[in-house]
Design an enzyme around this catalytic site. Sequence first.
Site, PDB file in Angstrom:
ATOM      1  N   CYS A 148       0.807  -1.084   0.145  1.00 23.85           N
ATOM      2  CA  CYS A 148      -0.003  -0.095  -0.095  1.00 23.85           C
ATOM      3  C   CYS A 148       0.818   1.132  -0.091  1.00 23.85           C
ATOM      4  CB  CYS A 148      -0.915  -0.278   1.137  1.00 23.85           C
ATOM      5  SG  CYS A 148      -0.289  -0.500   2.873  1.00 23.85           S
ATOM      6  N   HIS A 238      -2.315   6.955   3.146  1.00 26.69           N
ATOM      7  CA  HIS A 238      -0.948   6.872   3.488  1.00 26.69           C
ATOM      8  C   HIS A 238      -0.199   8.168   2.810  1.00 26.69           C
ATOM      9  CE1 HIS A 238      -1.148   3.248   5.384  1.00 26.69           C
ATOM     10  NE2 HIS A 238      -0.478   2.221   4.401  1.00 26.69           N
TER      11      HIS A 238
HETATM   12  P1  NAP Z   1      -7.847 -10.013   7.268  1.00 27.87           P
HETATM   13  O1  NAP Z   1      -8.567  -9.011   7.777  1.00 27.87           O
HETATM   14  O2  NAP Z   1      -7.118 -10.725   8.546  1.00 27.87           O
HETATM   15  O3  NAP Z   1      -8.242 -10.900   6.226  1.00 27.87           O
HETATM   16  C1  NAP Z   1      -7.591 -12.174   5.972  1.00 27.87           C
HETATM   17  C2  NAP Z   1      -8.564 -12.943   5.314  1.00 27.87           C
HETATM   18  O4  NAP Z   1      -7.833 -14.288   4.852  1.00 27.87           O
HETATM   19  C3  NAP Z   1      -9.951 -13.592   5.972  1.00 27.87           C
HETATM   20  O5  NAP Z   1     -11.031 -13.474   4.783  1.00 27.87           O
HETATM   21  C4  NAP Z   1      -9.647 -14.874   6.258  1.00 27.87           C
HETATM   22  O6  NAP Z   1     -10.863 -15.655   6.657  1.00 27.87           O
HETATM   23  C5  NAP Z   1      -8.806 -15.553   5.231  1.00 27.87           C
HETATM   24  N1  NAP Z   1      -7.837 -16.497   5.744  1.00 27.87           N
HETATM   25  C6  NAP Z   1      -7.162 -16.674   6.808  1.00 27.87           C
HETATM   26  N2  NAP Z   1      -6.682 -17.722   6.905  1.00 27.87           N
HETATM   27  C7  NAP Z   1      -7.293 -18.604   5.982  1.00 27.87           C
HETATM   28  C8  NAP Z   1      -6.882 -20.150   5.505  1.00 27.87           C
HETATM   29  N3  NAP Z   1      -6.176 -20.912   6.137  1.00 27.87           N
HETATM   30  N4  NAP Z   1      -7.814 -20.066   4.555  1.00 27.87           N
HETATM   31  C9  NAP Z   1      -8.424 -19.456   3.923  1.00 27.87           C
HETATM   32  N5  NAP Z   1      -8.799 -18.043   3.913  1.00 27.87           N
HETATM   33  C10 NAP Z   1      -7.954 -17.947   5.290  1.00 27.87           C
HETATM   34  O7  NAP Z   1      -6.584  -9.121   6.655  1.00 27.87           O
HETATM   35  P2  NAP Z   1      -6.573  -8.098   5.568  1.00 27.87           P
HETATM   36  O8  NAP Z   1      -5.977  -6.682   6.486  1.00 27.87           O
HETATM   37  O9  NAP Z   1      -8.008  -7.896   4.857  1.00 27.87           O
HETATM   38  O10 NAP Z   1      -5.249  -8.177   4.523  1.00 27.87           O
HETATM   39  C11 NAP Z   1      -5.580  -9.337   3.663  1.00 27.87           C
HETATM   40  C12 NAP Z   1      -4.318  -9.297   2.648  1.00 27.87           C
HETATM   41  O11 NAP Z   1      -3.991  -7.968   2.117  1.00 27.87           O
HETATM   42  C13 NAP Z   1      -3.043  -9.465   3.404  1.00 27.87           C
HETATM   43  O12 NAP Z   1      -2.095 -10.264   2.570  1.00 27.87           O
HETATM   44  C14 NAP Z   1      -2.350  -8.205   3.731  1.00 27.87           C
HETATM   45  O13 NAP Z   1      -0.723  -8.154   3.798  1.00 27.87           O
HETATM   46  C15 NAP Z   1      -2.939  -7.407   2.432  1.00 27.87           C
HETATM   47  N6  NAP Z   1      -2.862  -6.040   2.505  1.00 27.87           N
HETATM   48  C16 NAP Z   1      -3.590  -5.243   3.388  1.00 27.87           C
HETATM   49  C17 NAP Z   1      -3.892  -3.845   3.574  1.00 27.87           C
HETATM   50  C18 NAP Z   1      -4.609  -3.298   4.599  1.00 27.87           C
HETATM   51  O14 NAP Z   1      -4.747  -1.965   4.240  1.00 27.87           O
HETATM   52  N7  NAP Z   1      -5.280  -3.694   5.285  1.00 27.87           N
HETATM   53  C19 NAP Z   1      -3.240  -2.960   2.441  1.00 27.87           C
HETATM   54  C20 NAP Z   1      -2.333  -3.784   1.325  1.00 27.87           C
HETATM   55  C21 NAP Z   1      -2.234  -5.263   1.479  1.00 27.87           C
HETATM   56  P3  NAP Z   1     -11.614 -15.782   7.706  1.00 27.87           P
HETATM   57  O15 NAP Z   1     -12.291 -14.593   8.207  1.00 27.87           O
HETATM   58  O16 NAP Z   1     -12.657 -16.951   7.636  1.00 27.87           O
HETATM   59  O17 NAP Z   1     -10.524 -16.051   8.905  1.00 27.87           O
END
Ligand code: NAP
Length: 345
Positions: A148, A238
């Site tokens: 990001c 950001h």
């Molecule tokens: P999050 O809220 O923790 O969501 C993670 C997702 O992955 C949930 O849908 C979760 O499902 C799923 N998951 C976890 N373990 C799993 C498994 N074993 N099998 C299948 N699905 C699984 O994370 P987030 O903040 O949205 O971030 C998601 C990704 O985007 C990450 O790789 C992060 O580094 C990247 N990212 C985030 C941002 C940001 O601003 N937040 C910005 C850029 C990139 P359940 O709900 O069922 O557990």
Amino acid sequence: MRSMDVGVLGATGVVGQHFVSRLARHPWFEPVWLAASERSEGRAYADAAPWRLAAPMPAGAAGRTVEPCTPGRGPKVVFSALDASVAGEIEEAFARAGHVVVSNARNFRMDPLVPLLIPEVNADHLAILPEQRAQKGWTGAVVTNPNCSTVVFASALAPLRQFGITTVVVSTMQAVFGAGYPGVPSLDILGNVVPFIGGEEEKMERETLKILGSDGGRVNHAARVSAHTNRVPVIDGHTITVSVALAQQPDAAAVAEAMRQFKGRPQELNLPSAPQPAIVVMEEPNRPQPRLDVDRGDGMAVVVGRVRPCPVFTVKFVAMSHNVVRGAAGAAILNAELMVAEGMI
Ligand code: NAP
């Protein structure tokens, strides 16, 4: 008329919710398949996804049953918002099974056969996909978007390539939502600045050189880049400050004009998520500010300000963009739009 069914891996998380929200109003893509972990599998999306967005949950998503992340079951095109601890294995399995995985996770970003794409900046890196398929034995594909903070940084630098970028120092002020939910504890961040985000400086330095590089990203740009990353008590947006040395020594007005004129394939093709213009250059001395400017271009614009001479390098400026829209879900959707428009999906 919406013409293409798409799915979301990791649909219940914060980034997944942004995908669901944006896709619900997308003119081309219909989000018909929402998948997550076994914790959510079989539940109604409204029960499995603790909704964190100000916009209401789309009615079409609320009653959908959450599916397991099983390759072959969902539509051909799947967006990935999976946690990085599982994204590598699951995304690879989907690509092997013939899906086009448009990923937001970090796992494949630095793979030399995987495009790390900002459609305005390096649309030509998609040309590596036939080699990706051949060498990896995938019938599908994986395409990624950057971290990001890298998106705003590499986008703001891209118009300056014509002047010969040699050295860059960047400092970030990163919003808390960039750390996901619940993210940084409130007692750590309120009234405070945390001068460390694990792995972030390295990501900004290496991802930027791949994006600005050539041969599908296999030859890095030659600039030297030094990043400082900080977490600040801002919800979304950001902000970065950049000092850059340019071989041709253009003045600040020429740099600002290059940014103003900058456009890429998304603007030329008038893609649905393309901000017009790609970079908003503000004249006010105290802008951009995340609270006032984060939603420019429906959250997809990179907003630049304070382009001025630098007494150490050539010029310096401020840039800002939305960390979860331009920095995650919106970026991946634009990647998919470009692939559709270029006949790659
Ligand atoms: P999050 O809220 O923790 O969501 C993670 C997702 O992955 C949930 O849908 C979760 O499902 C799923 N998951 C976890 N373990 C799993 C498994 N074993 N099998 C299948 N699905 C699984 O994370 P987030 O903040 O949205 O971030 C998601 C990704 O985007 C990450 O790789 C992060 O580094 C990247 N990212 C985030 C941002 C940001 O601003 N937040 C910005 C850029 C990139 P359940 O709900 O069922 O557990």
